[in-house]
Every structure is written in structure tokens, then in C-alpha cells.
Design a protein around this motif. Sequence first.
Motif, mmCIF file in Angstrom:
data_model
loop_
_atom_site.group_PDB
_atom_site.id
_atom_site.type_symbol
_atom_site.label_atom_id
_atom_site.label_comp_id
_atom_site.label_asym_id
_atom_site.label_seq_id
_atom_site.Cartn_x
_atom_site.Cartn_y
_atom_site.Cartn_z
ATOM 1 N N ALA A 68 -8.212 -83.104 -45.487
ATOM 2 C CA ALA A 68 -8.624 -84.338 -46.158
ATOM 3 C C ALA A 68 -9.618 -85.114 -45.297
ATOM 4 C CB ALA A 68 -7.402 -85.197 -46.478
ATOM 5 N N ALA A 69 -9.343 -85.177 -44.001
ATOM 6 C CA ALA A 69 -10.240 -85.914 -43.097
ATOM 7 C C ALA A 69 -11.611 -85.245 -43.031
ATOM 8 C CB ALA A 69 -9.614 -85.997 -41.707
ATOM 9 N N THR A 71 -13.139 -83.350 -45.308
ATOM 10 C CA THR A 71 -13.907 -83.565 -46.545
ATOM 11 C C THR A 71 -14.335 -85.023 -46.707
ATOM 12 O OG1 THR A 71 -11.815 -83.825 -47.755
ATOM 13 C CG2 THR A 71 -12.829 -81.636 -47.738
ATOM 14 N N HIS A 72 -13.558 -85.941 -46.128
ATOM 15 C CA HIS A 72 -13.896 -87.367 -46.234
ATOM 16 C C HIS A 72 -15.049 -87.736 -45.301
ATOM 17 C CE1 HIS A 72 -13.470 -91.696 -46.649
ATOM 18 N NE2 HIS A 72 -13.393 -91.782 -45.325
ATOM 19 N N PHE A 73 -14.931 -87.337 -44.033
ATOM 20 C CA PHE A 73 -15.958 -87.741 -43.059
ATOM 21 C C PHE A 73 -17.213 -86.865 -43.179
ATOM 22 C CE2 PHE A 73 -12.057 -89.359 -41.023
ATOM 23 C CZ PHE A 73 -12.422 -90.682 -40.871
ATOM 24 N N ASN A 74 -17.016 -85.535 -43.191
ATOM 25 C CA ASN A 74 -18.113 -84.579 -43.407
ATOM 26 C C ASN A 74 -19.359 -84.916 -42.575
ATOM 27 O OD1 ASN A 74 -19.405 -82.372 -44.484
ATOM 28 N ND2 ASN A 74 -20.107 -83.455 -46.316
ATOM 29 N N THR A 75 -19.141 -85.104 -41.276
ATOM 30 C CA THR A 75 -20.255 -85.353 -40.361
ATOM 31 C C THR A 75 -20.209 -84.322 -39.243
ATOM 32 O OG1 THR A 75 -19.000 -86.833 -38.901
ATOM 33 C CG2 THR A 75 -20.087 -87.831 -40.820
ATOM 34 N N TRP A 79 -16.949 -82.454 -37.381
ATOM 35 C CA TRP A 79 -16.620 -81.053 -37.609
ATOM 36 C C TRP A 79 -16.097 -80.322 -36.369
ATOM 37 C CZ3 TRP A 79 -15.325 -79.152 -41.956
ATOM 38 C CH2 TRP A 79 -15.900 -79.583 -43.149
ATOM 39 N N TYR A 82 -12.548 -81.216 -35.904
ATOM 40 C CA TYR A 82 -11.743 -80.585 -36.951
ATOM 41 C C TYR A 82 -11.499 -79.116 -36.640
ATOM 42 C CZ TYR A 82 -10.726 -78.176 -41.314
ATOM 43 O OH TYR A 82 -10.156 -77.368 -42.260
ATOM 44 N N THR A 235 -19.458 -74.309 -46.938
ATOM 45 C CA THR A 235 -18.324 -75.236 -46.902
ATOM 46 C C THR A 235 -17.039 -74.520 -46.527
ATOM 47 O OG1 THR A 235 -19.324 -76.689 -48.554
ATOM 48 C CG2 THR A 235 -16.942 -76.833 -48.281
#
Length: 385
Positions: A68-69, A71-75, A79, A82, A235
Motif C-alpha cells: 500500500a505504501a 503504490t501510494h508514494f510511488n517515488t 522504492w 520498499y 510495475t
Amino acid sequence: MEKQRKLKNEVNANGVVEKGDFFDPAAPPPFKIGEIRAAIPKHCWVKNPWRSLSYVLRDLLVVLALLAAATHFNTWFFWPLYWVAQGTMFWAIFVLGHDCGHGSFSESPLLNSFVGHILHSSILVPYNGWRISHRTHHQNHGNVERDESWVPMPEKIYSKLDSSTRILRFSLPLPMLAYPAYLWYRSPGKDGSHFNPYSSLFSPGERKAVVISTACWTFMFGLLVYLSFVFGPITMFKLYGVPYLIFVMWLDFVTYLHHHGDDEHKLPWYRGKEWNYLRGGLTTVDRDYGIFNNIHHDIGTHVIHHLFPQIPHYHLVEATKAAKPVLGKYYREPNKSGPIPVHLIKNLVKSIGEDHFVSDTGEIVYYETDPQLKKFLATKFERYF
């Protein structure tokens, strides 16, 4: 050197393993496995399925939260964080499935199989294929001829490898990415696949179980392909592919260091009459992984696990503490880690650079070094040699 060799012979002949500061880890231990078992508190053998399931719930919630984090931040700042975190959680999930495979997750074979298939299939591990080969590893730990995991190559096999193969096999980080290839092809000198029910790894009575696990693996792989079409391959590579590679590196890093790279003594390997279950198990090594000990369910507490794989992971630290007075110097106290276990990189690099093959003869053997390969590797990792 000659004096040390004589002392070693004297120690072995007299059945004494200590004289002054000298200790021979290959000498037959003065205790039996029943004495170790008796020293471990009875409650350490109790398998609590609810407690085991709570660890599954914990890990899966962390995995979902990280997804969830991401896909939310996506920076690109987030990454890498993550990838490391999620890859570590994939490794934690593997360890829980590993407990299922040993039967230390619960007393219920059905529950163990159900949870093990879900956890291992989710990270592309064929549960039963792995479970059976891993059982072979535990039953033959420390045996050059019959062990299954990170087995040393006899010199006759090593000598047949061309120079490029040797460099690839012993040049980091490639050995830390070996696990997928091992699942498909096993180790050099061994035939078979964890996916093939007719592999020499399995008996005829185990073929159905292997088919089920291979089908689960295939379903998961197909699901990942489908999701790649839905969300895009880039992705999915970021969400799943890179964490999977981190997981593989964790698995190879930890399992290699369970059986290599002791600070004080070369670890013995056995053949023939010199091998028995206890002596083989005592060649394993405990490691301290700092903040990751709890995250990956104390998998670094490995000696007692190898001797008694039916003990749940949440009792291993206590069981080890109780067994240490019996084990004496046969227990190698792990070096204390800081928050991040960077100290183990030295053990890994040094062992990869020196532990290349074992003699084709002898019932007690130690890793030997290919001097040319060591010289080549030393130019790449000079600070560790």
C-alpha cells in the motif's frame, strides 16, 4: 605446524577435545544427543498453532502495508526502501513456511501443508519439492556424499569446471542468487529438479505431493504474468520482482553462513563411518543478525534447530541457552551484531574466497583453496583477505 598436527592426533586418539587453548571440532563429542535433548525444557517442544498463525498474520499485514505504501508514494526515493523491506518480509514468510515443512508450525500435518503451500507458493518456492529435499539436508547434514544444501564439491568435480565457471560460482554477488537455479537443477554433481515428481530427489510415494506443489507454483507464476498484463511489467517488477531478488539473496546469504565461514576453526565435513547425525549437526553455525533476528524468526539460531528441527522457532533461543552447557566448545558463540549485521560480510567474502573444494578421499575433510582463484578474487575483495 608439525607440532600442531601431532597434538591433534594425540587429542583424537585419547578422545579428549581440549588441551590448553587447542580444540578439535572434528573430534567425537563427549556427550550424546539424548543429553542435549534432556537439557532443553519440556515446554520448548510444545507447538502452539495459534502463536504460529499470529506470526503469519503479522508478516502478511506488513507485506500488505508495504504494498500500500509503495503504490501510494510511488517515488524513486521510496522504492529502494520498499525493495529492501519487502524482500526481507518475503524471506520472513519463507522461514514460516520452512517451519511448516519441519512440522514445527503445528501438530497438524494438514494445517502445516495448507499454510506452507500458501506461503511458499506466494514467493515461488515449490513447497513439497523443497520440503523433501530440505529433510534430506537435515538428515545428512555435514555429509559430503549425502547432504543437499551448500554441499562442498569433491576435487574431482571441481577440477572439471572451466575457469569461467569457477569465477562465476565464487564471485559475489552471483552465489547469492543461486537459489532459483538450485530449485531447477540442484547443485553441481547432483541431478534432478524440485519440480519434477520423477526426480531422483523423490521416492515414488512422494510424487503426488510434488505434483501438487508444482501446480501451486505454476498457478502463482501464471498469476504474476496475468498481473503484469494488468498493471504493466515494470510495475510488477518493482512491486514483486526486485523484492523477490532481495529474498533470494537473504536466503542464500543466511543458509550459506549456517554451514561456512566460522571465525575460529575450519568446519569439518564427514564421510563413511566418521559421520553421524550428531557430529554432522555440530558443524552448523549460529549467527546474530541484529534487528533482523526477530523479523526473520530467529533463523540464525541454527545449531539446535538442525539437531531438533521439530522445536518451534519461538523457542529456539531458550532451547539453545539451555543446551549450551552440554555442548561446551562444540557450540560456537556467534559474534554480537550491531543493528545491521555488516560484520557477516567479512565471513561471507572470506569463505567464498577460500572454501572451494574438499579432498576426494578421507572420512574427515576440510575445505581447500584454489590458489589461482583466491588470487583473482583477492583483487576484487582485497580488504577481506
